[in-house]
Design an enzyme around this catalytic site. Structure first.
Site, PDB file in Angstrom:
ATOM      1  CB  SER A   1      -0.896   0.014   1.240  1.00  0.00           C
ATOM      2  OG  SER A   1      -1.557   1.259   1.378  1.00  0.00           O
TER       3      SER A   1
ATOM      4  CE1 TYR B   1      -3.986  -1.777   5.488  1.00  0.00           C
ATOM      5  CE2 TYR B   1      -3.357   0.456   4.916  1.00  0.00           C
ATOM      6  CZ  TYR B   1      -3.801  -0.783   4.539  1.00  0.00           C
ATOM      7  OH  TYR B   1      -4.046  -1.052   3.223  1.00  0.00           O
TER       8      TYR B   1
END
Length: 264
Positions: free
Chosen positions: A144, A157
């Site tokens: 990501s 995250y």
């Protein structure tokens, strides 16, 4: 649609929705046999039916919690019973939650790493060993932009995705002598159900709307690079440039992130 993936087997985790679903259907549209992995069997069955209609080939469903190693073992053992080879593994399974780290439940952090990192690594090892025996194959891991550019309320995250990126970098080197390729995909925000869990307020999704990617567009680009030597796919271009600038000018990058990119 083409037949560029005819007689190829594509395994997709996180296939029940979002990017995983789109990649499965894009692959099927090019003739691939798809293997769909996620927790919800009912959703997987519907996608499998769509895939069969697109490809005219088989589509297999394996309900699995990718955060549980025993379920991963069972799924892999069942996969090799129904297909003779695996050409592409696309690891899309994962989730996030936007919350300041000091306030996060430690069990949520553990679960996030179990799914996003450890489950991905374990399943990749099983499939990777098969690809080594085949002397061919490609592993596509979803990192990501959050693993490259820090923003507030995403410590856990972002750390999990940074782990996936570096794992992929090392794995690429280790598997290259065996003819197995590794590509990392680092998308920015995508129009998926991800934000239903990560950002229940909806504030972050609204603030980054202009950067939002369509999951079908992401899927097309990923499948387009199947079989290539591409190392990383960073999307969208604007955030890819930002990630490079952050590495060059981290102090300025911190200030920019606090002002513009941390609106959660």
């Amino acid at each position: 649609m083409s037949d560029s993936l005819r007689n190829k087997v594509v395994v997709v985790t996180g296939a029940s929705s979002g990017i995983g679903r789109s990649i499965a259907l894009e692959s099927a549209g090019r003739g691939a046999t798809v293997i769909l992995i996620a927790r919800r069997q009912d959703k997987l069955e519907k996608i499998a039916a769509e895939a069969k209609e697109l490809s005219g080939a088989d589509a297999y469903v394996f309900p699995t919690d990718i955060g549980k190693s025993d379920e991963i073992d069972d799924t892999f053992n069942n996969i090799v019973k129904v297909v003779k080879h695996i050409d592409y593994l696309v690891n899309c399974a994962g989730f996030g939650k936007f919350e300041t780290f000091m306030e996060m439940d430690r069990h949520e952090v553990t679960e996030m790493f179990q799914v996003n990192v450890l489950g991905l690594m374990y399943f990749t090892r099983l499939v990777g060993r098969l690809m080594i025996e085949q002397k061919t194959g490609q592993i596509v891991n979803f990192g990501s932009m959050a693993g490259k550019v820090p923003t507030t309320k995403s410590a856990a995250y972002s750390a999990s995705k940074a782990a996936v990126i570096q794992f992929s970098n090392v794995l690429r080197l280790e598997l290259k002598p065996f003819g197995v390729k590794v590509m990392t995909v680092n998308p920015g925000p995508v129009y998926t159900n991800f934000f239903n869990i990560a950002d229940k307020t909806g504030n972050y999704a609204k603030s980054v709307e202009k950067f939002m990617l369509d999951p079908d567009d992401v899927a097309w680009q990923v499948v387009h690079f199947f079989g290539s030597n591409k190392r990383e796919l960073n999307l969208p271009l604007s955030l890819a440039v930002l990630a490079k600038l952050y590495n060059l000018f981290p102090s300025i990058g911190d200030r920019v992130s606090l002002k513009f990119a941390s609106r959660k």
